[in-house]
Design a protein around this motif. Sequence first.
Motif, short mmCIF file in Angstrom:
data_model
loop_
_atom_site.label_atom_id
_atom_site.label_comp_id
_atom_site.label_asym_id
_atom_site.label_seq_id
_atom_site.Cartn_x
_atom_site.Cartn_y
_atom_site.Cartn_z
N GLY A 125 25.00 5.45 -5.27
CA GLY A 125 25.53 4.57 -4.60
C GLY A 125 26.74 3.85 -5.53
O GLY A 125 27.85 3.44 -4.76
N PHE A 126 26.44 3.57 -6.60
CA PHE A 126 27.51 3.20 -7.66
C PHE A 126 28.91 3.86 -7.62
O PHE A 126 29.77 3.52 -7.59
N THR A 127 28.65 5.20 -7.63
CA THR A 127 29.44 6.23 -7.77
C THR A 127 30.43 6.17 -6.33
O THR A 127 31.74 6.19 -6.51
N LEU A 128 29.61 6.08 -5.25
CA LEU A 128 30.52 6.17 -4.10
C LEU A 128 31.32 4.77 -3.95
O LEU A 128 32.20 4.61 -3.40
N GLY A 129 30.73 3.55 -4.18
CA GLY A 129 31.36 2.32 -4.53
C GLY A 129 32.73 2.44 -5.03
O GLY A 129 33.65 2.00 -4.64
N LEU A 130 32.57 3.28 -6.43
CA LEU A 130 33.86 3.42 -7.25
C LEU A 130 34.99 4.08 -6.49
O LEU A 130 36.07 3.90 -6.53
N LEU A 131 34.50 5.17 -5.77
CA LEU A 131 35.28 6.13 -5.14
C LEU A 131 36.11 5.30 -3.80
O LEU A 131 37.29 5.45 -3.76
N LEU A 132 35.19 4.70 -3.43
CA LEU A 132 35.87 3.89 -2.35
C LEU A 132 36.85 2.79 -2.69
O LEU A 132 37.82 2.35 -2.20
N LYS A 133 36.64 2.26 -3.92
CA LYS A 133 37.33 1.10 -4.43
C LYS A 133 38.51 1.60 -5.15
O LYS A 133 39.67 0.95 -5.43
N GLY A 134 38.37 3.02 -5.42
CA GLY A 134 39.62 3.54 -6.24
C GLY A 134 39.48 3.72 -7.66
O GLY A 134 40.66 3.26 -8.46
N GLY A 135 38.40 3.71 -8.38
CA GLY A 135 37.99 3.57 -9.69
C GLY A 135 38.88 4.88 -10.39
O GLY A 135 38.98 5.99 -10.09
N VAL A 136 39.26 4.61 -11.64
CA VAL A 136 39.79 5.66 -12.57
C VAL A 136 38.48 6.49 -13.24
O VAL A 136 37.43 6.06 -13.20
N GLY A 137 38.91 7.16 -14.31
CA GLY A 137 38.04 8.08 -14.78
C GLY A 137 37.00 7.36 -15.71
O GLY A 137 35.94 7.77 -15.70
N TYR A 138 37.42 6.34 -16.39
CA TYR A 138 36.33 5.74 -17.39
C TYR A 138 35.59 5.01 -16.81
O TYR A 138 34.60 4.46 -17.21
N ASP A 139 35.94 4.45 -15.45
CA ASP A 139 34.91 3.62 -14.55
C ASP A 139 33.71 4.48 -14.27
O ASP A 139 32.70 3.75 -13.86
N PHE A 140 33.78 5.56 -14.11
CA PHE A 140 32.59 6.38 -13.79
C PHE A 140 31.55 6.78 -15.24
O PHE A 140 30.76 7.43 -14.77
N MET A 141 31.73 6.09 -15.96
CA MET A 141 30.80 6.75 -17.33
C MET A 141 29.67 5.98 -17.10
O MET A 141 28.38 6.49 -17.44
N PRO A 142 29.52 4.60 -16.56
CA PRO A 142 27.86 4.01 -16.47
C PRO A 142 27.39 4.60 -15.26
O PRO A 142 26.04 5.00 -15.76
N PRO A 143 27.71 5.14 -14.27
CA PRO A 143 26.86 5.92 -13.34
C PRO A 143 26.37 7.34 -13.84
O PRO A 143 25.44 7.68 -13.72
N LEU A 144 27.46 7.65 -14.71
CA LEU A 144 27.09 8.94 -15.41
C LEU A 144 25.84 9.03 -16.34
O LEU A 144 24.89 9.75 -16.26
N ALA A 145 26.07 7.75 -17.22
CA ALA A 145 24.95 7.45 -17.99
C ALA A 145 23.42 7.33 -17.18
O ALA A 145 22.35 7.93 -17.68
N VAL A 146 23.68 6.44 -16.20
CA VAL A 146 22.19 6.15 -15.46
C VAL A 146 21.81 7.50 -14.92
O VAL A 146 20.61 7.79 -14.77
N SER A 147 22.81 8.44 -14.40
CA SER A 147 22.24 9.81 -13.96
C SER A 147 21.72 10.54 -14.84
O SER A 147 20.64 11.36 -14.68
#
Length: 177
Positions: A125-147
């Motif tokens: 859900g966090f990743t989908l929210g970042l994609l919709l918001k237009g997040g950049v590469g380093y924004d996806f580190m927390p969801p990757l760590a949680v995954s």
Amino acid sequence: MPGFLRGSLTVNFISSFCRILANAYVCSRFKRFVDKCGVCVKQSTVYGLLSRYINKRAYFEYSLTYRLIMRIIRLLDRPVGAIGGFFKYLASGSELIGSADALACSSAKSRLELTGITGAMLALGFTLGLLLKGGVGYDFMPPLAVSGAALVVYLMSYLTDWFKYSLLYRLIKWFIG
């Protein structure tokens, strides 16, 4: 005695020796002497004075302010207890409370599986929210760590028996319990 020490000749020898000493003390004249000295001390005037000094009420308990505050607290305690009982009555038939009770009574394997799945869904859900918001590469580190953590917890649910019989687990369980 911890399970990993059972059957050890050294531990059996030490515990037998301590048991022999304890039995010898129970039947000894020294124990009777110590018991009689304890009776004499408890009947003494010094012990009585010290006991009355230690067990007396604190000075603030005689205070008018303290008694007023305690009376207000007692008055407020009754309605708050009634409100708490009402909410407990309302929640007693709740599906959420029932599922929480079922989760509390479930096995460790099912709790670990549920935790892993919940963590994966939160990361998704966090990743989908970042994609919709237009997040950049380093924004996806927390969801990757949680995954990653959710994957580890989910895999541990299938390794509980292997982990439960390891020496490290038994040592930690012995220290805690």
